[in-house]
Design a protein around this motif. Structure first.
Motif, PDB file in Angstrom:
ATOM      1  N   THR A 149     -15.491   6.095  13.357  1.00  0.00           N
ATOM      2  CA  THR A 149     -14.512   7.131  13.637  1.00  0.00           C
ATOM      3  C   THR A 149     -13.144   6.534  13.354  1.00  0.00           C
ATOM      4  O   THR A 149     -12.737   5.576  13.999  1.00  0.00           O
ATOM      5  N   LEU A 150     -12.482   7.078  12.351  1.00  0.00           N
ATOM      6  CA  LEU A 150     -11.141   6.638  11.985  1.00  0.00           C
ATOM      7  C   LEU A 150     -10.163   7.764  12.293  1.00  0.00           C
ATOM      8  O   LEU A 150     -10.572   8.876  12.628  1.00  0.00           O
ATOM      9  N   TYR A 151      -8.888   7.477  12.177  1.00  0.00           N
ATOM     10  CA  TYR A 151      -7.864   8.456  12.529  1.00  0.00           C
ATOM     11  C   TYR A 151      -6.822   8.559  11.429  1.00  0.00           C
ATOM     12  O   TYR A 151      -6.579   7.613  10.693  1.00  0.00           O
ATOM     13  N   VAL A 157      -6.839  -0.322  13.491  1.00  0.00           N
ATOM     14  CA  VAL A 157      -7.314   0.867  12.767  1.00  0.00           C
ATOM     15  C   VAL A 157      -8.448   1.510  13.559  1.00  0.00           C
ATOM     16  O   VAL A 157      -8.475   2.724  13.759  1.00  0.00           O
ATOM     17  N   LEU A 158      -9.375   0.693  14.037  1.00  0.00           N
ATOM     18  CA  LEU A 158     -10.520   1.203  14.794  1.00  0.00           C
ATOM     19  C   LEU A 158     -10.099   1.800  16.136  1.00  0.00           C
ATOM     20  O   LEU A 158     -10.772   2.680  16.662  1.00  0.00           O
ATOM     21  N   VAL A 173      -2.227  -1.175   7.022  1.00  0.00           N
ATOM     22  CA  VAL A 173      -2.542  -2.585   7.271  1.00  0.00           C
ATOM     23  C   VAL A 173      -2.549  -3.353   5.955  1.00  0.00           C
ATOM     24  O   VAL A 173      -1.963  -4.435   5.856  1.00  0.00           O
ATOM     25  N   ARG A 174      -3.199  -2.795   4.950  1.00  0.00           N
ATOM     26  CA  ARG A 174      -3.227  -3.454   3.636  1.00  0.00           C
ATOM     27  C   ARG A 174      -1.818  -3.657   3.093  1.00  0.00           C
ATOM     28  O   ARG A 174      -1.522  -4.678   2.480  1.00  0.00           O
ATOM     29  N   ALA A 175      -0.960  -2.688   3.312  1.00  0.00           N
ATOM     30  CA  ALA A 175       0.401  -2.764   2.772  1.00  0.00           C
ATOM     31  C   ALA A 175       1.191  -3.937   3.349  1.00  0.00           C
ATOM     32  O   ALA A 175       2.039  -4.506   2.662  1.00  0.00           O
ATOM     33  N   VAL A 176       0.915  -4.315   4.585  1.00  0.00           N
ATOM     34  CA  VAL A 176       1.703  -5.388   5.199  1.00  0.00           C
ATOM     35  C   VAL A 176       0.947  -6.705   5.343  1.00  0.00           C
ATOM     36  O   VAL A 176       1.569  -7.756   5.470  1.00  0.00           O
TER      37      VAL A 176
END
Length: 127
Positions: free
Chosen positions: A47-49, A111-112, A121-124
């Motif tokens: 379950t992501l948001y 994220v979870l 998250v990937r961006a930073v």
């Protein structure tokens, strides 16, 4: 180290089930061995948001920031490796075996928890 990610707007946050590709990408980024140790429920969906966008967040889906952290505690074994100028990979392997969470792993945990998205998250966290 610490970085700031955009926080999903709490007013318009919505849950959704991850695709198989999203699941595999998160598991691979977290590290399969670590993932199985921490998230060993056997599920292949998460379950992501995401933020839909609303007046409160100016229709961006994000409002505010959430920190992600990486902290390495230096043990005696770690000191010895550093003093002998051991390769970075070996130092990182020891740090992880002693319980260090990387920026990426901490970000994925958030994220979870529904605080941010993997894209943020990937961006930073990834150079």
């Amino acid at each position: 180290a610490m970085r700031l990610c955009k926080r999903i707007c709490l007013n318009c946050r919505e849950a959704y089930q991850s695709t198989r590709d999203e699941y595999e990408e998160l598991v691979q980024a977290f590290g399969l061995g670590e993932w199985e140790r921490v998230h060993a429920d056997g599920s292949t969906s998460l379950t992501l948001y995401r933020g839909r966008g609303c007046e409160a967040c100016n229709h961006s889906g994000y409002r505010g920031r959430v920190p992600i952290h990486e902290l390495m505690v230096v043990s005696d074994r770690m000191k010895a490796l550093i003093q002998t100028r051991t390769r970075t990979g070996e130092v990182l392997a020891l740090a992880k075996s002693e319980g260090m969470k990387t920026l990426l792993q901490d970000g994925i945990e958030k994220v979870l928890q529904g605080m941010t998205t993997y894209k943020q998250v990937r961006a930073v966290a990834i150079k």
